[in-house]
Each structure stands twice: as structure tokens, then as C-alpha cells.
Design a protein around this motif. Sequence first.
Motif, PDB file in Angstrom:
ATOM      1  N   GLY A 115      38.935  24.377  79.899  1.00  0.00           N
ATOM      2  CA  GLY A 115      38.265  25.578  79.427  1.00  0.00           C
ATOM      3  C   GLY A 115      39.200  26.439  78.601  1.00  0.00           C
ATOM      4  N   LEU A 116      38.803  27.682  78.330  1.00  0.00           N
ATOM      5  CA  LEU A 116      39.664  28.591  77.584  1.00  0.00           C
ATOM      6  C   LEU A 116      40.972  28.818  78.342  1.00  0.00           C
ATOM      7  CD1 LEU A 116      37.059  31.271  76.423  1.00  0.00           C
ATOM      8  CD2 LEU A 116      38.230  29.603  74.970  1.00  0.00           C
ATOM      9  N   PRO A 117      42.083  28.854  77.653  1.00  0.00           N
ATOM     10  CA  PRO A 117      43.361  29.062  78.348  1.00  0.00           C
ATOM     11  C   PRO A 117      43.438  30.453  78.960  1.00  0.00           C
ATOM     12  CG  PRO A 117      43.656  29.143  75.969  1.00  0.00           C
ATOM     13  CD  PRO A 117      42.255  28.678  76.202  1.00  0.00           C
ATOM     14  N   ALA A 118      44.297  30.604  79.959  1.00  0.00           N
ATOM     15  CA  ALA A 118      44.382  31.849  80.719  1.00  0.00           C
ATOM     16  C   ALA A 118      44.686  33.050  79.840  1.00  0.00           C
ATOM     17  CB  ALA A 118      45.444  31.711  81.808  1.00  0.00           C
ATOM     18  N   GLY A 119      45.429  32.879  78.770  1.00  0.00           N
ATOM     19  CA  GLY A 119      45.801  34.011  77.934  1.00  0.00           C
ATOM     20  C   GLY A 119      44.828  34.308  76.812  1.00  0.00           C
ATOM     21  N   ASP A 120      43.717  33.594  76.741  1.00  0.00           N
ATOM     22  CA  ASP A 120      42.774  33.823  75.647  1.00  0.00           C
ATOM     23  C   ASP A 120      42.213  35.245  75.717  1.00  0.00           C
ATOM     24  OD1 ASP A 120      40.974  31.853  73.658  1.00  0.00           O
ATOM     25  OD2 ASP A 120      39.954  33.695  74.266  1.00  0.00           O
ATOM     26  N   ARG A 121      42.069  35.875  74.540  1.00  0.00           N
ATOM     27  CA  ARG A 121      41.604  37.261  74.497  1.00  0.00           C
ATOM     28  C   ARG A 121      40.148  37.429  74.913  1.00  0.00           C
ATOM     29  NH1 ARG A 121      41.982  35.409  69.266  1.00  0.00           N
ATOM     30  NH2 ARG A 121      40.067  35.527  67.986  1.00  0.00           N
ATOM     31  N   ALA A 122      39.391  36.314  75.003  1.00  0.00           N
ATOM     32  CA  ALA A 122      37.992  36.391  75.437  1.00  0.00           C
ATOM     33  C   ALA A 122      37.866  36.475  76.955  1.00  0.00           C
ATOM     34  CB  ALA A 122      37.199  35.191  74.930  1.00  0.00           C
ATOM     35  N   LEU A 123      38.985  36.282  77.660  1.00  0.00           N
ATOM     36  CA  LEU A 123      38.965  36.301  79.120  1.00  0.00           C
ATOM     37  C   LEU A 123      39.904  37.382  79.650  1.00  0.00           C
ATOM     38  CD1 LEU A 123      39.178  32.487  79.992  1.00  0.00           C
ATOM     39  CD2 LEU A 123      37.117  33.884  79.755  1.00  0.00           C
ATOM     40  N   ARG A 124      39.501  37.980  80.762  1.00  0.00           N
ATOM     41  CA  ARG A 124      40.359  38.924  81.465  1.00  0.00           C
ATOM     42  C   ARG A 124      40.465  38.502  82.916  1.00  0.00           C
ATOM     43  NH1 ARG A 124      39.937  43.663  84.542  1.00  0.00           N
ATOM     44  NH2 ARG A 124      37.648  43.609  84.448  1.00  0.00           N
ATOM     45  N   ARG A 125      41.679  38.213  83.337  1.00  0.00           N
ATOM     46  CA  ARG A 125      41.898  37.771  84.722  1.00  0.00           C
ATOM     47  C   ARG A 125      41.593  38.921  85.674  1.00  0.00           C
ATOM     48  NH1 ARG A 125      46.213  33.750  86.886  1.00  0.00           N
ATOM     49  NH2 ARG A 125      46.093  34.069  89.142  1.00  0.00           N
ATOM     50  N   VAL A 126      40.732  38.646  86.676  1.00  0.00           N
ATOM     51  CA  VAL A 126      40.279  39.694  87.594  1.00  0.00           C
ATOM     52  C   VAL A 126      40.796  39.473  89.011  1.00  0.00           C
ATOM     53  CG1 VAL A 126      38.236  40.751  88.666  1.00  0.00           C
ATOM     54  CG2 VAL A 126      38.213  40.168  86.232  1.00  0.00           C
TER      55      VAL A 126
END
Length: 487
Positions: free
Chosen positions: A462-473
Amino acid sequence: MALWAVAALLVVLLLLVIVRLPWIGDLGMHAATVERLRHRLLDPGNPLVDENTPSPYYSPWTVFLGVLARVTGLSVWVVLRIGALISLTLLVTGVWRYVRTLSAHRLAPPLALLCVVFLWGTQVFNWSGFIGLNSLALTVAYPSVFALGLAFHFWALLARALKDGPADRWSGWAAFLGLGAVWAVVLLSHQFTGVVATLGALATVVGARAGWWVWPRLGAGVVLGVVVLALWPYYDFFALLRVGGLEAIHRPLYMDLFARFWLVLAGVVALGMRGWRDRRDPLMVFFLLGALVFAAGGLSGHYSWGRALPAALIPAQVAAAVEVAGAARGVLRNMGAVVLAGALAVGAWAQAGAVGYAVGRSALPGAVAAKYRAPWVGYHWITPWVRYGDVVMARTMTARQIPAYGAYTVAPGYPDFFLPDAGRRETAVRTYFAAGTSRDARLGVLRAYGVRWVVQWPSDGGLPAGDRALRRVASGPRGQVLYEVVR
């Protein structure tokens, strides 16, 4: 007294299991079903994905639990525990009442209860509709346990109605109409157990040798049952007859038969004795019908017919109890009692790990702890952020649990034959997590299904952890991560 004490201890053990409610397999599906009914009782939609489709999981039983959740405001997990308690009560009392139609001996009911739970094999087998101790501990909150408990009562009531005769009040038209309605409820609540209930009812009718008076009444009951099935508003029961794609899932039912069920052979011997005395013995006929359907499924490749196997196992287990309890005093009775006691002890030891579902693994002796298999951990850890109705991107095993907390997933974690685009949704999930998928394609999948959250393991892709489309919660057990999709 010892036999009654062991049976009571078994019931207490299962009550403790209900308190803990171990989770594995389909429990998330049933929790999600109750949750949808709590929020939209008359039009709940698909229990797993955000679509307005019918579902065979919306049965009379789950509708009752949904109403209970809606009226009381209790959490779905408390409601499932209440449902499990009702189902266990139905099962225990149902076995009791059914055995009473076969034997007047006071030890037959508690012995039968032990037989249906312990008289299996030395390889533990877990599947809904199969009530060995380990399987029952993991499925006690499933609709299949409710349906089977109701089926035992159904057989007992039918036997009584057939025995009394046309002049008795119980054998009137109303009784058979009521039996038809109960039959429909079993079929709607768990279709495979409904097949077992039907075979048991046929065997009861064959063994009763009732006169001509019973046929119009039976016919009326069947007609009413069919009408109830046809009018059930939550899904088209008869559409299930056209459903395919179940054979691969059920192929394992035909594997390792001896290891899983060899202790039932003690009951097969008892059935042979009953059949020798009476060729229309209801337990013998029941067993033959169940064995015939099971064998036909294996020979024809219709492996889903293997779900009828309890129709062969249950009469054998009950026959072992009834024959030993009712045997005349003497050498043969003593031999039978010793053999059955040994078989029950072997079966109980094989399933001893199930005690851990009641007391926890840490309380088990080493040899028993080695037999224990830990249940699923669950996804309570996402609930501070993920709200009811949110859509979550997750792989199959995770998708089997998340809907229990009110969220939807992109693709259902279980086969859903009433969902027209199930295949497209499964492809979308594979596309999102596939190693070669471009960033734009992944974002396209998230937008297409309105995904607000992603739950994944570090190795999922999937999208990598640092992708700007994702925010780790948040982080969960064993390295799982909850990401918010940033729009």
C-alpha cells in the motif's frame, strides 16, 4: 450423582466461556449484523460494506438481538453474550427434552449432553454447527448454536405430537402449524442447521408410525413454514438455493474424517443395536439420512453438503448415551459403560485446551496449555478514532473483524453472494496493496470507495508510511498501524 455433577460442571464451564466470549472465525460478522440492525432495523443494508443489499445473516435470531441492542442501548458484545446464554440454554434443555422422547432413564439426558460435546475424535475440529467442546466454546454466540438448540426442541415437540394421536389436544392443527413456523425459523437462522433439522424431522416421522391423520397436519405445517420462508423480508431464502461457489470453502469437511470423528464409532455400534431391534428406529433413520447426504456431497463434489454431517453425528452420539443408560444390568451394560466412559475421557482430553477459553491460558497446567489455541485479539484499539459508518481499507483477515465495531470495509471479509460488485471490491483491495501499483492508482481506489482509514501490517504494502496522503494515528498489536486518509 457423579454423572449429573460432570454435566453441571460442563455447563458452568460454558457459562464462563460466555463471560470471556473468545473471538475467532465469524463472530465479527454476527457482531456487525447486530450493529447494523441496531442503527437501521427495517433497512440495515449490507453488514460489511457500505451498500444497500440484503443478507442471509439478517435472520429472526439476529433481528431479535438487534431489537434488544436498540431497546436497551447495550453494546453489541453484551448483547452477543446474552444471545449466547439464551442459545446455550436452548441447547442444553433441547438435548434434555429430545432424549426424554427416546428414553425414560434418568441418566440418559446428562449422558447424552456429555456425548454430543465430547464424543468426537482426537483431532480438534472447529466449525459452526458442530458442537464439540472446542467448537462450541468458539461459536456459542453464533446463530448456528441457537438454531441447533431450537432444532432439538423441534424434534422433541414433533415426537410428542406424533405420539399422542389425533384425539389429543397437542396433536391438533395448531400444534403442527406451530412446528412449521419453528422449522422456518431454524432454516432462516442457519440454513445448514435447517437441513439437519429437516432430516431429523423426517426420521422422527418415519419412526413414529403415525396413522393417516398426521399427514394433513404435517402438510399444513410444511406449507406454513414455506410461506414464512417466502415472506421473510430481509433476504430471499430461496435465492440461496441458486448460490454457488461454496465448494472450495467446504472441501476441508471431507478431510481427516477418522482423526476428527473416530470416537463416534461407539455410537454407530449403539445405532446398529437399535436398528437390529427396530428397522425404523428414529435415530437409525436420522443417521442414515445424514450419512447419505454427506456421502453424496463427497462423491458429487458438492462439498457444501458436508454441512449435513451433524445429522449423522448427533444420532450416533445420542444413541450411545441412550443405549448405555437404558441397558439392563449385567456384563453387557458394564462393558458398554466402560467403553463409553473411556471414549468420553479420550474426547475430553483431546479438547481440554478449550478450558482456557473460560479461565485463560495462564491458569492451565502445562500439558493442557499446549492444547490451547489463542483466540483473535480484535480491533478495540481503533475505536477511539474510527466511527460508525466509516470506510476502512484492510486485507481479508483484518476485514473480518473491523465491521464488528461499526465501520465498513472496502471488500467483505467473507463471501457475499448478495453483493453484485464483490469481485470488483476484492480486486480494488488487491490493487491497493499490490507491490507494483502506482501511487495515483492507490489514491484512486481510496477515493472511489470513500476510504477514511487504512489498517495495515508493515508487510502489507500500500502507500508507504511517509506518504502525505496518510497520517499515522495509532499502533496496534504486533505492529499494525491505523492511518487516517488525509483529503
